[in-house]
Design an enzyme around this catalytic site. Structure first.
Site, short mmCIF file in Angstrom:
data_model
loop_
_atom_site.label_atom_id
_atom_site.label_comp_id
_atom_site.label_asym_id
_atom_site.label_seq_id
_atom_site.Cartn_x
_atom_site.Cartn_y
_atom_site.Cartn_z
N MET A 31 0.84 -1.20 0.00
CA MET A 31 0.00 0.00 0.00
C MET A 31 0.88 1.25 0.00
O MET A 31 0.40 2.35 0.30
CB MET A 31 -0.94 -0.01 1.21
CG MET A 31 -1.94 -1.16 1.13
SD MET A 31 -3.48 -0.85 2.00
CE MET A 31 -2.90 -0.57 3.65
N HIS A 35 9.21 1.01 3.26
CA HIS A 35 10.34 1.04 4.19
C HIS A 35 11.18 -0.21 3.96
O HIS A 35 10.88 -1.03 3.07
CB HIS A 35 9.84 1.15 5.63
CG HIS A 35 8.77 0.16 5.98
ND1 HIS A 35 8.99 -1.21 5.99
CD2 HIS A 35 7.46 0.32 6.31
CE1 HIS A 35 7.89 -1.83 6.33
NE2 HIS A 35 6.93 -0.93 6.52
N ALA A 36 12.21 -0.38 4.81
CA ALA A 36 13.14 -1.49 4.61
C ALA A 36 12.45 -2.86 4.60
O ALA A 36 12.92 -3.79 3.94
CB ALA A 36 14.22 -1.45 5.69
N HIS A 38 9.51 -3.58 3.26
CA HIS A 38 9.02 -3.81 1.89
C HIS A 38 10.18 -4.14 0.95
O HIS A 38 10.06 -5.02 0.09
CB HIS A 38 8.31 -2.55 1.36
CG HIS A 38 7.07 -2.18 2.10
ND1 HIS A 38 7.00 -1.08 2.92
CD2 HIS A 38 5.85 -2.76 2.14
CE1 HIS A 38 5.78 -0.98 3.42
NE2 HIS A 38 5.06 -1.99 2.97
N GLN A 62 -10.32 -2.46 2.40
CA GLN A 62 -9.82 -3.11 3.62
C GLN A 62 -9.79 -2.18 4.82
O GLN A 62 -9.30 -2.57 5.88
CB GLN A 62 -8.45 -3.76 3.38
CG GLN A 62 -7.29 -2.80 3.14
CD GLN A 62 -6.01 -3.54 2.75
OE1 GLN A 62 -5.86 -4.00 1.62
NE2 GLN A 62 -5.09 -3.68 3.67
N GLU A 151 5.60 -11.85 7.11
CA GLU A 151 5.08 -12.57 8.29
C GLU A 151 4.60 -11.62 9.37
O GLU A 151 3.92 -12.03 10.30
CB GLU A 151 6.17 -13.47 8.87
CG GLU A 151 6.47 -14.66 7.99
CD GLU A 151 7.37 -15.68 8.66
OE1 GLU A 151 8.06 -15.32 9.64
OE2 GLU A 151 7.40 -16.82 8.19
N LYS A 152 4.95 -10.34 9.27
CA LYS A 152 4.45 -9.37 10.25
C LYS A 152 2.92 -9.40 10.27
O LYS A 152 2.28 -9.32 11.31
CB LYS A 152 4.97 -7.98 9.89
CG LYS A 152 4.08 -6.85 10.29
CD LYS A 152 4.69 -5.98 11.32
CE LYS A 152 3.84 -4.84 11.79
NZ LYS A 152 2.69 -4.47 11.03
N SER A 188 6.64 -0.72 10.18
CA SER A 188 5.27 -0.58 9.69
C SER A 188 5.08 0.86 9.23
O SER A 188 5.63 1.79 9.86
CB SER A 188 4.28 -0.89 10.83
OG SER A 188 3.00 -0.37 10.51
N ARG A 190 2.60 2.50 9.72
CA ARG A 190 1.83 3.21 10.75
C ARG A 190 2.72 3.69 11.91
O ARG A 190 2.26 4.48 12.73
CB ARG A 190 0.70 2.33 11.28
CG ARG A 190 -0.40 2.14 10.23
CD ARG A 190 -1.64 1.46 10.78
NE ARG A 190 -2.77 1.57 9.87
CZ ARG A 190 -3.20 0.59 9.08
NH1 ARG A 190 -2.57 -0.58 9.06
NH2 ARG A 190 -4.23 0.77 8.28
#
Ligand code: PAF
Length: 282
Positions: A31, A35-36, A38, A62, A151-152, A188, A190
């Protein structure tokens, strides 16, 4: 890197060229606000594919009412630069019409029962229908040989694996290890909502999961361990949605007879920011 490409037909043209050349195609759905974590998924895709497509799409279906769809960080120029630097071959940043030609509310929906009703699904009704729906559409548009998911978001990963198997997309789903800051906080998009004090507290989430993993002796004694972990997080300022031990495969509550690997899953809020994490404990 080709793109950003925002329509179905430009995407299809490049993909069919690549397929004609016999190239294996990998997909990394995101989305954006990359960051690292991704970029690690991208590197993993590169290891299993000749060409890697990354998608950037803030998927409206979502997000629930009152969630952060409007304020979700949109940073396409930075994302494009980062993707190009990490070996992405094509950036697909679809317009809403390219994903939902009949409108986001009027289109076909994908539901993955059971796995989607627990944990985050119980707290964010409809969230995983939106995730499964957009991933199914991306699979249909890109028809990747492999796709990587972190997996997060372990529940999301299991739902996508199940959908892929159930519908028969035939995509090889690769699991990406969670990337963490030095203090353990899982990366994340967020995290940027956190102020300095909240950011310091946020690191306790992984520390507490690690403590649970360290003293877990099986589900028969696990309740006391989980209760202590919940109490600790609440005392440290988190508002807890859940902290539970569940089996990896079907996400059922861990029991003394389980042979499956068990994970501890947590979702907790600091102010208005909802954080999730998980850790394998057996
Ligand atoms: O994990 C995410 O970023 C999103 O849920 C995904 C898989 C890209 C679907 O919108």
């Amino acid at each position: 890197m080709i793109g950003p490409v925002d329509d179905r037909s430009s995407l299809a043209r490049t993909l069919s060229d690549w397929r004609r050349m016999g190239l294996r195609i990998g997909l990394v759905p995101t989305m954006g606000n990359l960051h690292a974590g991704h970029f690690a998924l991208l590197t993993q895709a590169r290891g299993s594919a000749d060409r890697v497509v990354a998608s950037v799409f803030v998927n409206p279906t979502q997000f629930g009412a009152g969630e952060d769809y409007e304020r979700y960080p949109r940073t396409l120029a930075d994302d494009a630069a980062g993707l190009a630097a990490h070996g992405c071959d094509l950036l697909f940043a679809p317009s809403p019409a390219a994903i939902y030609p009949f409108g986001a509310d009027a289109g076909s929906r994908v539901t993955v029962p059971a796995l989607a009703d627990v944990l985050c699904g119980a707290h964010r009704p409809g969230h995983f229908d939106g995730v499964a729906t957009v991933v199914a559409r991306l699979f249909a548009l890109v028809r990747p040989d492999c796709a990587v998911f972190g997996e997060k978001d372990f529940q999301q990963l299991r739902i996508i694996e199940r959908m892929n198997e159930d519908v028969g997309f035939g995509v090889a789903i690769l699991r990406g290890t969670t990337v963490r800051d030095a203090d353990g906080l899982a990366l994340s998009s967020r995290n940027r909502y956190l102020n300095n004090a909240q950011r310091r507290t946020a690191a306790r989430l992984h520390a507490v999961l690690s403590e649970v993993a360290g003293c877990w002796r099986g589900a028969e004694e696990g309740d006391a361990v989980l209760t202590a972990a919940r109490d600790t997080l609440v005392a440290e300022g988190f508002a807890l949605d859940y902290l539970e031990a569940r089996c990896e495969t079907d996400l059922s509550v861990a029991s003394r007879t389980d042979r499956d690997p068990v994970r501890i899953f947590v979702a907790a809020r600091l102010g208005g920011t909802r954080l999730i994490d998980n850790l394998r404990i057996r």
